[in-house]
Design a protein around this motif. Sequence first.
Motif, PDB file in Angstrom:
ATOM      1  N   ALA A 186     -14.226 -33.530  12.986  1.00  0.00           N
ATOM      2  CA  ALA A 186     -15.454 -34.218  12.573  1.00  0.00           C
ATOM      3  C   ALA A 186     -16.608 -33.868  13.500  1.00  0.00           C
ATOM      4  CB  ALA A 186     -15.225 -35.726  12.549  1.00  0.00           C
ATOM      5  N   LEU A 187     -16.358 -33.788  14.799  1.00  0.00           N
ATOM      6  CA  LEU A 187     -17.412 -33.403  15.743  1.00  0.00           C
ATOM      7  C   LEU A 187     -17.819 -31.943  15.531  1.00  0.00           C
ATOM      8  CD1 LEU A 187     -16.058 -35.127  18.973  1.00  0.00           C
ATOM      9  CD2 LEU A 187     -18.071 -35.814  17.652  1.00  0.00           C
ATOM     10  N   ALA A 188     -16.831 -31.074  15.296  1.00  0.00           N
ATOM     11  CA  ALA A 188     -17.142 -29.665  15.035  1.00  0.00           C
ATOM     12  C   ALA A 188     -17.969 -29.510  13.765  1.00  0.00           C
ATOM     13  CB  ALA A 188     -15.851 -28.853  14.942  1.00  0.00           C
ATOM     14  N   ALA A 189     -17.673 -30.324  12.746  1.00  0.00           N
ATOM     15  CA  ALA A 189     -18.420 -30.247  11.490  1.00  0.00           C
ATOM     16  C   ALA A 189     -19.883 -30.626  11.684  1.00  0.00           C
ATOM     17  CB  ALA A 189     -17.783 -31.169  10.447  1.00  0.00           C
ATOM     18  N   LEU A 190     -20.176 -31.416  12.710  1.00  0.00           N
ATOM     19  CA  LEU A 190     -21.555 -31.800  13.004  1.00  0.00           C
ATOM     20  C   LEU A 190     -22.217 -30.852  13.999  1.00  0.00           C
ATOM     21  CD1 LEU A 190     -21.341 -35.701  13.140  1.00  0.00           C
ATOM     22  CD2 LEU A 190     -21.991 -34.227  11.231  1.00  0.00           C
ATOM     23  N   GLY A 191     -21.533 -29.746  14.300  1.00  0.00           N
ATOM     24  CA  GLY A 191     -22.149 -28.691  15.097  1.00  0.00           C
ATOM     25  C   GLY A 191     -21.712 -28.615  16.534  1.00  0.00           C
TER      26      GLY A 191
END
Length: 408
Positions: free
Chosen positions: A225-230
Amino acid sequence: MLYGKHILVIISGGVAAYKAIELIRLIQKAGGTVQAILTKSATEFVSPLTISTLCGRPALTALFDLTRETEIGHIELSRSADLIVIAPGTANILAKLANGIADDLATTCLLATDTPIMAAPAMNVRMWEAASTRRNLALLANDGVQFVGPDEGEMACGEFGPGRLAEPPVILEAIVAHFERANRPKPLAGKHAIVTSGPTREPIDPVRFLSNASSGKQGVAIAEALAALGARVSFVTGPAQYRQPRGCAVIDVETAIEMDRAVEAALPADIAVFCAAVSDWRVETPADDKIKKDADETAPTLTLVANPDILRRVSSLAGGNRPRLVVGFAAETSNLLENAKAKLKRKGCDWLLANDVSPASGTFGGANNTVTLLAGEAVEAWEPMDKQAVAQKLATRIAESFQRDRRI
């Protein structure tokens, strides 16, 4: 799902190369177009003619193709695609990519590209666990390479463990998710997050250890989820049963001391989420050999010592060494709120997510979670939801706190 998207599929030389045939068909059924490159070793497992027929265009194998190279073919190939997918990704091709080696068409395209790269590793379990492979994977993750798998299971060589190529539908799902993420806002772009996950194992002797039932599912969901937000995510995990997160730099550890050292090595960071179920104690002196029963079957005495308190140590770091936002988890079986408030104060972290992990809750190893967020004096009970939803809600709250330039 993939209409208008052009995928460059690089097939390297492993026995799992035959699965690239199904992957190409799935990409095409989803609306995408495919150009394929086969390494020399790949042609020993699948026919270029078969791949060419499926793609509707020649499958490429040679770097020194005069017709293509008069048009700087490797440059055009590497930059005309919307995504490059390496499937299977052998230890050899991943090592070359990590170290900037370009000695054939596939690796030359990879080195020349500014297109996102996704790799689906596939190799013998010993190769997957080798220290050099782990270093190469960490380098590639830091370079932005996304990973799918590998799965765990029986190998063609007869061994069992991690290293099996992820199934083609799973790879397709990751490809679709890549393009979905590309269209989302990236409020955490430029931020570095450390996420710890899974259990730790503290050895008693060579065959026994102290551990717990954490599956690692919640940690994986938070990292993705954190990776999906950049965010750039360093994922430090104990020996969890659940799959590893996609698009993250994965650091495997066994013990609490190893996890502490891995977190220290991953700093500095903007965000640290301590989701791992770290063993509070370890055996002071593990036995070198398996402990045997005495004749009277007297149980051995184990002397336990405290493990490093990773959350407290990182929370207490001074100045720029401390992540701006430190998030802990409190796994409790009773007196949830009372124990969580005490832990928040004792650990010194900014936020604490408290959850009930009693056997009746089904949280350990299960799909769902019920958490309460503590932030300073604020207490916020979240409704029961699956672990993916918990992760997305937490990641959104983290992003909002950075956008407001203050902690909740």
